[in-house]
Design a protein around this motif. Structure first.
Motif, PDB file in Angstrom:
ATOM      1  N   LYS A  46     -13.995  11.593   0.152  1.00 17.91           N
ATOM      2  CA  LYS A  46     -13.534  12.622  -0.462  1.00 17.91           C
ATOM      3  C   LYS A  46     -13.235  12.779  -1.947  1.00 17.91           C
ATOM      4  O   LYS A  46     -13.429  13.751  -2.703  1.00 17.91           O
ATOM      5  N   ALA A  47     -12.268  11.668  -2.464  1.00 16.97           N
ATOM      6  CA  ALA A  47     -12.121  11.503  -3.766  1.00 16.97           C
ATOM      7  C   ALA A  47     -13.284  11.557  -4.666  1.00 16.97           C
ATOM      8  O   ALA A  47     -13.256  12.282  -5.720  1.00 16.97           O
ATOM      9  N   TYR A  93       0.776  -1.260  -0.118  1.00 22.99           N
ATOM     10  CA  TYR A  93       0.083  -0.261   0.065  1.00 22.99           C
ATOM     11  C   TYR A  93       0.935   1.110   0.134  1.00 22.99           C
ATOM     12  O   TYR A  93       0.460   2.221  -0.596  1.00 22.99           O
ATOM     13  N   LEU A  94       1.882   1.458   0.629  1.00 22.85           N
ATOM     14  CA  LEU A  94       2.791   2.284   0.726  1.00 22.85           C
ATOM     15  C   LEU A  94       3.336   2.756  -0.531  1.00 22.85           C
ATOM     16  O   LEU A  94       3.502   3.498  -0.906  1.00 22.85           O
ATOM     17  N   SER A  98      -9.641   3.950  -7.320  1.00 20.78           N
ATOM     18  CA  SER A  98      -9.638   2.589  -7.830  1.00 20.78           C
ATOM     19  C   SER A  98      -8.616   1.865  -6.797  1.00 20.78           C
ATOM     20  O   SER A  98      -8.840   0.605  -6.132  1.00 20.78           O
ATOM     21  N   MET A  99      -7.375   2.498  -6.809  1.00 17.06           N
ATOM     22  CA  MET A  99      -6.642   2.003  -5.422  1.00 17.06           C
ATOM     23  C   MET A  99      -7.180   1.919  -4.097  1.00 17.06           C
ATOM     24  O   MET A  99      -6.930   0.696  -3.479  1.00 17.06           O
ATOM     25  N   LEU A 100      -7.777   2.884  -3.652  1.00 20.48           N
ATOM     26  CA  LEU A 100      -8.513   2.924  -2.524  1.00 20.48           C
ATOM     27  C   LEU A 100      -9.633   1.780  -2.411  1.00 20.48           C
ATOM     28  O   LEU A 100      -9.540   1.190  -1.322  1.00 20.48           O
ATOM     29  N   GLU A 101     -10.243   1.547  -3.399  1.00 19.59           N
ATOM     30  CA  GLU A 101     -11.273   0.572  -3.331  1.00 19.59           C
ATOM     31  C   GLU A 101     -10.739  -0.777  -3.362  1.00 19.59           C
ATOM     32  O   GLU A 101     -11.302  -1.548  -2.605  1.00 19.59           O
TER      33      GLU A 101
END
Length: 143
Positions: free
Chosen positions: A106-107, A42-43, A130-133
């Motif tokens: 927020k995005a 994730y980092l 998409s990354m967050l999902e």
């Protein structure tokens, strides 16, 4: 560069900064090697997004807006408090999911609000979403 581009880039830049700070702290807290590997991935994702926004902000002559010192400190202190008595993998996953969900909301709101942004900025925003999902889906198995 129009206001929409600037606002979207700064939102992603600030959020990715907070993600990096939080996840670096989580690496120090976790005792689960498998989960630490997940956090390290994730980092990497956050660093890529951070660098892309930084590049686009600088390319277009805008100053990078990072969260203030007090905001950064409050996140670190909050993580310390939330994990003082329970630093289990499940608890850490819950905390990461909470922060990630806040960033996702927020995005999504900002993507809708600034829908007139340039296509490359909207594409970066969608990549961030998409990354967050993806992270939220993966974290469910650690709860």
């Amino acid at each position: 560069m129009n206001k929409s581009n600037h606002e979207l880039l700064n939102m992603i830049h600030k959020n990715s900064t907070m993600g990096l700070i939080s996840l670096k702290k989580m690496v120090c807290i976790t005792h689960d090697q498998k989960f630490e590997d997940v956090i390290q991935n994730y980092l990497k994702d956050y660093r890529e997004i951070f660098e892309k926004t930084k590049e686009l902000l600088n390319k277009n002559g805008f100053e990078e807006k990072s969260p203030g010192f007090c905001t950064k400190l409050s996140v670190i202190m909050s993580l310390d408090m939330h994990t003082m008595w329970n630093s289990s993998t499940s608890k850490l996953a819950e905390l990461i999911m909470t922060g990630t969900s806040m960033g996702l909301i927020k995005a999504l709101k900002n993507k809708k609000k600034y829908s007139d942004a340039e296509p490359d900025i909207l594409e970066l925003t969608q990549d961030y979403i998409s990354m967050l999902e993806k992270h939220i889906q993966e974290l469910k198995s650690y709860l």
